[in-house]
Each structure stands twice: as structure tokens, then as C-alpha cells.
Motif scaffolding. Structure first.
Motif, PDB file in Angstrom:
ATOM      1  N   ARG A  43      11.896  72.704 -37.112  1.00 13.10           N
ATOM      2  CA  ARG A  43      12.151  72.473 -38.039  1.00 13.10           C
ATOM      3  C   ARG A  43      13.937  73.111 -37.988  1.00 13.10           C
ATOM      4  O   ARG A  43      13.816  74.187 -37.956  1.00 13.10           O
ATOM      5  N   ARG A  91      16.945  75.199 -39.439  1.00 12.92           N
ATOM      6  CA  ARG A  91      17.619  75.360 -41.329  1.00 12.92           C
ATOM      7  C   ARG A  91      18.664  75.363 -41.241  1.00 12.92           C
ATOM      8  O   ARG A  91      19.401  76.054 -40.373  1.00 12.92           O
ATOM      9  N   GLU A 149       4.699  72.297 -47.391  1.00  6.40           N
ATOM     10  CA  GLU A 149       3.593  73.753 -47.162  1.00  6.40           C
ATOM     11  C   GLU A 149       3.207  74.132 -48.648  1.00  6.40           C
ATOM     12  O   GLU A 149       1.759  74.688 -48.823  1.00  6.40           O
ATOM     13  N   LEU A 150       4.065  74.400 -49.402  1.00  8.87           N
ATOM     14  CA  LEU A 150       3.702  75.357 -50.269  1.00  8.87           C
ATOM     15  C   LEU A 150       2.371  74.818 -51.493  1.00  8.87           C
ATOM     16  O   LEU A 150       1.963  75.350 -52.399  1.00  8.87           O
ATOM     17  N   TYR A 198      18.723  79.839 -47.500  1.00 10.03           N
ATOM     18  CA  TYR A 198      18.627  78.724 -48.013  1.00 10.03           C
ATOM     19  C   TYR A 198      18.271  77.246 -48.791  1.00 10.03           C
ATOM     20  O   TYR A 198      17.633  78.262 -49.576  1.00 10.03           O
ATOM     21  N   GLY A 199      18.635  76.095 -48.605  1.00 13.40           N
ATOM     22  CA  GLY A 199      18.424  75.178 -50.244  1.00 13.40           C
ATOM     23  C   GLY A 199      17.232  75.909 -50.763  1.00 13.40           C
ATOM     24  O   GLY A 199      16.849  76.650 -52.137  1.00 13.40           O
ATOM     25  N   TYR A 200      15.792  75.243 -50.405  1.00 16.67           N
ATOM     26  CA  TYR A 200      14.539  75.203 -51.119  1.00 16.67           C
ATOM     27  C   TYR A 200      14.566  77.075 -51.376  1.00 16.67           C
ATOM     28  O   TYR A 200      13.985  77.245 -52.327  1.00 16.67           O
ATOM     29  N   HIS A 226      14.137  71.180 -46.652  1.00 12.14           N
ATOM     30  CA  HIS A 226      13.769  71.408 -47.862  1.00 12.14           C
ATOM     31  C   HIS A 226      11.988  71.028 -48.142  1.00 12.14           C
ATOM     32  O   HIS A 226      11.387  70.931 -49.190  1.00 12.14           O
ATOM     33  N   GLN A 264      13.305  78.849 -55.449  1.00 12.62           N
ATOM     34  CA  GLN A 264      12.299  79.602 -54.997  1.00 12.62           C
ATOM     35  C   GLN A 264      12.539  80.564 -56.082  1.00 12.62           C
ATOM     36  O   GLN A 264      12.414  81.401 -56.979  1.00 12.62           O
ATOM     37  N   LYS A 282       1.586  75.965 -42.106  1.00 11.64           N
ATOM     38  CA  LYS A 282       3.146  75.376 -42.080  1.00 11.64           C
ATOM     39  C   LYS A 282       2.345  73.599 -41.796  1.00 11.64           C
ATOM     40  O   LYS A 282       1.036  73.807 -40.838  1.00 11.64           O
ATOM     41  N   TYR A 287      21.908  70.610 -53.918  1.00 11.83           N
ATOM     42  CA  TYR A 287      23.347  70.332 -53.101  1.00 11.83           C
ATOM     43  C   TYR A 287      24.387  69.364 -53.080  1.00 11.83           C
ATOM     44  O   TYR A 287      25.160  70.408 -52.390  1.00 11.83           O
ATOM     45  N   ASP A 330       9.880  77.242 -37.335  1.00  5.23           N
ATOM     46  CA  ASP A 330       9.339  76.249 -37.453  1.00  5.23           C
ATOM     47  C   ASP A 330       9.053  75.786 -37.607  1.00  5.23           C
ATOM     48  O   ASP A 330       8.866  73.818 -38.147  1.00  5.23           O
ATOM     49  N   THR A 389       9.841  69.108 -45.742  1.00  4.44           N
ATOM     50  CA  THR A 389       8.694  70.083 -45.887  1.00  4.44           C
ATOM     51  C   THR A 389       8.147  71.378 -45.859  1.00  4.44           C
ATOM     52  O   THR A 389       7.065  72.021 -46.436  1.00  4.44           O
ATOM     53  N   SER A 390       8.856  72.740 -46.700  1.00  5.28           N
ATOM     54  CA  SER A 390       8.836  74.184 -46.730  1.00  5.28           C
ATOM     55  C   SER A 390       8.117  73.587 -48.139  1.00  5.28           C
ATOM     56  O   SER A 390       6.899  74.230 -48.963  1.00  5.28           O
ATOM     57  N   ASP A 391       8.633  72.066 -49.493  1.00  3.24           N
ATOM     58  CA  ASP A 391       7.758  71.991 -50.534  1.00  3.24           C
ATOM     59  C   ASP A 391       6.137  71.555 -50.250  1.00  3.24           C
ATOM     60  O   ASP A 391       5.975  71.840 -51.127  1.00  3.24           O
TER      61      ASP A 391
END
Lengths: 114, 215
Positions: A73, A75, B40-41, A27-29, B34, A33, B2, A51, A71, B36-38
Motif C-alpha cells: 500500500r 504510505r 493488522e495490529l 505517518y498518521g497511524y 491507517h 501509536q 501483514k 488528519y 507492504d 490497514t495498519s490498525d
């Protein structure tokens, strides 16, 4: 560092495709990373570049998408299509040739084996 | 760490209301994951709260998700406007030359009646595509970047198309022959526009089906 980012920019699609070839689906994120991790922070894929590149490759038929609930949401995962796999091979060959040629110019005595 | 459902919903609310993503379900879902993940980190790495982390992450995105007031599409996020501008180029490059070729190509046959029949045949295809598109929009369950783009001008084109057809029928009727073709250019152009937009909407259906699986 900024000049280096410019050099990476032209190879963004190839980098994404290579990662997807190795990882299967991402996935994008995760892509941003992973690139940061592999290059130890040297390369930073900006959201503004990632994107549009992914959507363009999806429109071109090189990427397929899959959605999943994770989680709390949704993805969106990207993976290579059959034509995407072929395209990755040809783009990697081009990139390797480019690196070889650059190396010949920069340091003619050093030989690179891919 | 989370994020909780409420925190995720808050980010979704911000994207919908502060950044004009209300009508772009597909892109908003992707950005929500994206961001949300950012966040969280960022909370984990910097030992900060959600309220502190979110503005920092949004600041990184601001250039892409804020509306670009200097752009032609100034009321949508820049990331959407940029894609629409690219689609405009693609449209113009394939539709306008083809319209011009077909229109000017008919000039040598200006006195031939079959050109009018050909125009009405093209109009029939346009009519079918127009009805098909309007029906697709009616069934639309999600607003996506592509569906919003296709919807944006289609009503105008349907109106223009009908006006051109009525005008042409009236011209043919008042002249008593089939040699007047004031609507030729418009009929060809709108039919081609409908055809290209139909392709876009087919892609949109694929996106919708994927969203339906998880929502």
C-alpha cells in the motif's frame, strides 16, 4: 480521562510537530501509536482530529509530505519544513510558559526547570 | 500479521463503495494505510481474523468517513465535507469583500468609459484563468479532495462568466456606447473565483506529482 482529553486538544498541533521534530518523518497511524505509547495510553489522538490537523499544517506550509510504497500500500509520511521547525520552537516555548504558569497557580512551591 | 493484497484491496473497495471515497484518491490512500495498519495490529493483539477485525476498526472511523446527511455537503464523507466547508469560508472571506469593494468602488466613476475597459480587461484575465483551469481538469490524472472541490462549481462559473460577457457586449452594442455594465459584478466575482481556484489547483498538482511517483 475525558476532561483530560479536552486539555490535550488545544496542544494537538504542538504535540504532532514536536514528535516530527524528534522522529524526522512519520505517518498518521504511527503518530497515534507513538502518542499512546509515550503517554502510556493516557492520550488518545482520534482519527477525526489527527488528519484535519495534519492537512491544515500541510496547507500552512509547516509540513511537507513524502509518499512511499510499503507492504502493498502507499504510505504518506509527514515531515517538518524549515518554517515548521521554527514554528515548533516557538510553539514549544509557548507551551512551556503555559505549563510553568499553570504550575505556579496549582502548586506555587514547586519549581519547574525546562 | 501483514494483510494480503486481496485483503488490502477489499478495504479499498469498502472505502470506495460503502463510504463514498471513489473520487478522493489522496485521502483514500491515506485512510487505507491507517485502517490497514490498525487491522493488522488488532489481528495480532486480539488473535482475531481479518473478517472480525475490519468491522471493529471501521466502526471507530464511522463518524468521520460516513456521509453527514445533515450537512450542506451531504453526499461526501464527513471528513471531506468539513474541509470543503472550511474552504468555503476562506473563499467567501477573501472573494466576496474584494468583489464588493471593486464593484462599489467603481460607482463614483459610473459615467467614465475607462471603467468598461477595465471590466473587459478583468474579463480577459478571467477568460485566461478559466481556460487554464478547464485545461488542468482535462489533464487531471487523480481525483483529490482539492481537485473535486475546485471542479464542483467551476463549470457553473464558466457558464455564468460567458453569459455575463455576452450580455454586456449586447448591452454596449444596442446602446451604441460603452457606459452599460450589467456584468460588472459577475465578471469581477468570477475572475476572483477563478484566481482562488487556480491557487487550489496548483496545490493539487503538487499532490498529483507525489502520487505519480509511487503509483
Amino acid at each position: 480521562m475525558k476532561k483530560q482529553q479536552q486539555l490535550y486538544k488545544g496542544s494537538l498541533n504542538t504535540i504532532i510537530m514536536k514528535l516530527l521534530e524528534q522522529q524526522g518523518k512519520m505517518y498518521g497511524y504511527e503518530i497515534t501509536q507513538k502518542v499512546k505509547e509515550i503517554t502510556q495510553g493516557e492520550m488518545n489522538i482520534t482519527e477525526g482530529a489527527l488528519y484535519p490537523a495534519l492537512h491544515k499544517m500541510e496547507a500552512d506550509g509547516f509540513l511537507d509530505v513524502e509518499m512511499d510504497r510499503v507492504d502493498g500500500r502507499i504510505r504518506k509520511y509527514y515531515k517538518l519544513t524549515e518554517s515548521g521547525v521554527k514554528e515548533t520552537v516557538s510553539r514549544m516555548e509557548e507551551l512551556e510558559n503555559f505549563i510553568r504558569n499553570m504550575q505556579t497557580i496549582v502548586n506555587p512551591n514547586l519549581k519547574l526547570d525546562f | 500479521m501483514k494483510l494480503t493484497t486481496d485483503q488490502i484491496n477489499h478495504i479499498d473497495y469498502v472505502l470506495r463503495n460503502d463510504y463514498s471515497f471513489e473520487h478522493f484518491d489522496d485521502l483514500r490512500i491515506e485512510l487505507l494505510d491507517h485502517i490497514t495498519s490498525d487491522v493488522e495490529l488488532s489481528i495480532e493483539k486480539n488473535s482475531i481474523t481479518f473478517e472480525e477485525a475490519l468491522p471493529n476498526v471501521l466502526h471507530k472511523w464511522n463518524d468521520e468517513i460516513a456521509c453527514d446527511r445533515s450537512s450542506f455537503y451531504n453526499n461526501v464523507p464527513k471528513i471531506v465535507g468539513n474541509l470543503w466547508k472550511k474552504l468555503d469560508w476562506k473563499y467567501n472571506i477573501c472573494v466576496l469583500p474584494l468583489t464588493a469593494i471593486l464593484t462599489f468602488g467603481s460607482i463614483p466613476f459610473i459615467k467614465e468609459v475607462w471603467i468598461t475597459y477595465a471590466m473587459y480587461s478583468i474579463a480577459c484575465i478571467g477568460l485566461v484563468l478559466g481556460i487554464y483551469l478547464l485545461n488542468l481538469f482535462r489533464k487531471n490524472q487523480f481525483n483529490t479532495v482539492l481537485s473535486k472541490y475546485a471542479k464542483n462549481k467551476i463549470k457553473f462559473y464558466v457558464g455564468l462568466f460567458l453569459f455575463a460577457i455576452i450580455l454586456n457586449i449586447y448591452a454596449n452594442y444596442s446602446d451604441g456606447d460603452l457606459l452599460s455594465r450589467p456584468a460588472l459584478f459577475v465578471v469581477i466575482h468570477t475572475t476572483l473565483v477563478f484566481a482562488v481556484r487556480t491557487i487550489i489547483m496548483r496545490k493539487n498538482i503538487k499532490i498529483e506529482n507525489q502520487l505519480l511517483k509511487v503509483i
